[in-house]
Design an enzyme around this catalytic site. Structure first.
Site, mmCIF file in Angstrom:
data_model
loop_
_atom_site.group_PDB
_atom_site.id
_atom_site.type_symbol
_atom_site.label_atom_id
_atom_site.label_comp_id
_atom_site.label_asym_id
_atom_site.label_seq_id
_atom_site.Cartn_x
_atom_site.Cartn_y
_atom_site.Cartn_z
ATOM 1 N N SER A 37 0.849 -1.533 -0.052
ATOM 2 C CA SER A 37 -0.145 -0.054 -0.081
ATOM 3 C C SER A 37 0.850 1.233 0.061
ATOM 4 O O SER A 37 0.222 2.253 -0.267
ATOM 5 C CB SER A 37 -0.934 -0.019 1.308
ATOM 6 O OG SER A 37 -0.041 -0.091 2.325
ATOM 7 N N ASP A 344 -3.877 7.764 8.575
ATOM 8 C CA ASP A 344 -4.914 6.924 9.139
ATOM 9 C C ASP A 344 -4.543 5.933 10.421
ATOM 10 O O ASP A 344 -5.195 5.033 10.772
ATOM 11 C CB ASP A 344 -5.530 6.074 7.897
ATOM 12 C CG ASP A 344 -4.412 5.369 7.296
ATOM 13 O OD1 ASP A 344 -3.285 5.246 7.886
ATOM 14 O OD2 ASP A 344 -4.733 4.437 6.299
ATOM 15 N N HIS A 347 -0.764 4.509 7.501
ATOM 16 C CA HIS A 347 -0.156 5.061 6.179
ATOM 17 C C HIS A 347 0.242 6.653 6.448
ATOM 18 O O HIS A 347 -0.584 7.305 7.470
ATOM 19 C CB HIS A 347 -1.057 5.146 5.188
ATOM 20 C CG HIS A 347 -1.575 3.758 4.687
ATOM 21 N ND1 HIS A 347 -2.934 3.135 5.273
ATOM 22 C CD2 HIS A 347 -0.748 2.636 4.237
ATOM 23 C CE1 HIS A 347 -2.637 1.734 4.769
ATOM 24 N NE2 HIS A 347 -1.620 1.500 4.187
#
Ligand SMILES: *[C@@H]1O[C@H](CO)[C@@H](O)[C@H](O)[C@H]1NC(C)=O
Ligand SMILES: *[C@@H]1O[C@H](CO)[C@@H](O)[C@H](O)[C@H]1NC(C)=O
Ligand SMILES: *[C@@H]1O[C@H](CO)[C@@H](O)[C@H](O)[C@H]1NC(C)=O
Length: 390
Positions: A37, A344, A347
């Protein structure tokens, strides 16, 4: 020999050396990216639209990026986007196009195979060590398979054309490996247990690099792991004695030491690759220390809301709650995401990625220094905007 002749010979030699250097090190015609990610620009979002895979990075993710939910797990752009900008390349498309179903994007200027949630080692192996977890089938081996399948659309059908294409590309190998540890840790495995997987993770990354070198790769950037002890997610779920926290940053010392352990082993193995392949440029990207400079003095870089509190969350000391994460209806968004390091809880924000990108690719946090290998293309001057704003 007349002095002027010597001068001309010497100047000629310099030109040859200089152009040889430019050829060998780019500047690159494309970026080929693998990872999770940290680099995914839309692959998991697409996979979730055609199968029952869960995609968590829904709005407000992307809210600083013209409010587009592109599939990036941040409020805006990622390190790979800033890297492309620095190299004067367009944003690198995800291998799985994010619009039409099943569409695979073809682009000679690069391709991104990174998938959010993916691991370096095979997903079934990680599922076995972290029982009860479902891991996306997008490990490094699977991503490499997608890359091989897409070679005809990237560089035609002949091996020599593809060797040439791969040789002129910058390969971004990661960050990858973080989830190989995050997933077992989230299922209650101890740090000592997880430490025992590090050699396998590193070997998987190294063998993927070796395979790419065999296919013609000339320049690779291999990031290390982030200081995961500074993540609001771990700071929330792991409760430690006072001695467990770094007094300067408030980060969890043992987890940061774990990241450094992974990074040390990775660098040792990269040195072996350099010795065996003296013509290949193997660049270590020190994500750990590029991020630590922010955690050490967040105010100095404009992260005035503290470095350890997530922008998007629903309360708690670190604004992180594992059962109500960013994107859930109950979460709220901070007013000024650019003043937060963490987006978040897992990240980082676009602002943090931007600063880290500048530190890596225009600063001292790569070995060898990326900037000295690849001078900024003159066409992109003024458009990068990294140096002016930070
Ligand atoms: C994972 O994906 C690869 C390549 O698409 C496929 O060959 C393999 O069978 C898949 N594995 C599982 C467990 O679905
Ligand atoms: C590669 O081969 C495929 C199938 O044989 C063909 O459709 C395609 O046009 C070829 N690509 C190039 C660039 O030659
Ligand atoms: C986390 O979220 C859940 C679900 O909304 C809620 O029940 C719980 O109280 C929250 N925990 C904390 C510590 O705020």
């Amino acid at each position: 020999m007349a002095p002027s002749t010597t001068c001309r010979l010497f100047a000629g030699l310099l030109v040859v050396l200089w152009s040889g250097r430019l050829y060998a090190n780019g500047c690159f015609s494309s970026i080929i990216s693998f990872g999770d990610s940290i680099a995914d620009t839309g692959n998991l979002k697409h996979l979730a639209s055609v199968s029952d895979v869960f995609f968590p990075c829904v709005p407000p993710y992307g809210e600083s990026f013209n409010h587009q939910s592109t599939g990036r797990c941040s409020n805006g752009r990622l390190i790979i986007d800033f890297l492309a900008e620095i190299l004067g390349l367009p944003m690198i498309p995800p291998y799985f196009g994010i619009k039409g179903s099943g569409s695979v994007v073809a682009s000679r200027q690069g391709m991104n195979y990174a998938v959010a949630g993916s691991t370096a080692i095979d997903s079934s192996f990680v599922e076995a060590i972290a029982s009860g977890s479902v891991v996306i089938n997008g490990s490094l081996g699977v991503q490499l398979g997608w890359f091989k399948q897409s070679l005809p659309s990237l560089c035609g059908n002949t091996t020599s054309d593809c060797r040439d294409y791969i040789g002129r590309s910058l390969i971004l190998m990661g960050e990858i490996g973080g989830n190989d540890y995050n997933i077992p840790l989230s299922k209650g495995k101890s740090i000592d247990d997880v430490r025992s997987y590090v050699p396998l993770v590193i070997d998987t990354i190294i063998s993927t690099i070796n395979e790419l070198i065999e296919m013609g790769a000339q320049t690779l950037v291999i990031p290390g792991n982030f200081p995961i002890g500074c993540c609001p997610s771990y700071l929330t779920t792991i409760v430690s004695e006072k001695e467990g926290y770094d007094p300067l940053t408030g980060c969890l010392t043992e987890l940061n030491e774990f990241s450094e352990y992974h990074n040390q082993m990775l660098q040792t193995k990269l040195n072996q690759i350099r010795e065996l392949n003296p013509n290949v440029v193997v660049i270590y990207a020190d994500y750990y220390n590029a991020a630590m400079q922010i955690y050490n003095s967040p105010d100095e870089y404009g992260f005035t809301n503290g470095a350890l509190k997530a922008c998007c969350g629903c309360g708690g000391p670190y604004n992180y709650n594992a059962s109500a994460r960013c994107g859930d209806a109950s979460t709220t968004l901070c007013d000024e995401p650019d003043k937060y390091v963490s987006w978040d809880g897992v990240h980082l924000t676009e602002a943090a990625y931007k600063l880290i990108s500048k530190s890596l690719f225009q600063g001292p946090y790569t070995t060898p220094e990326f900037y000295s290998l690849c001078p900024r293309p003159s066409t992109s001057q003024g458009t990068v905007g990294l140096s002016s704003s930070i």
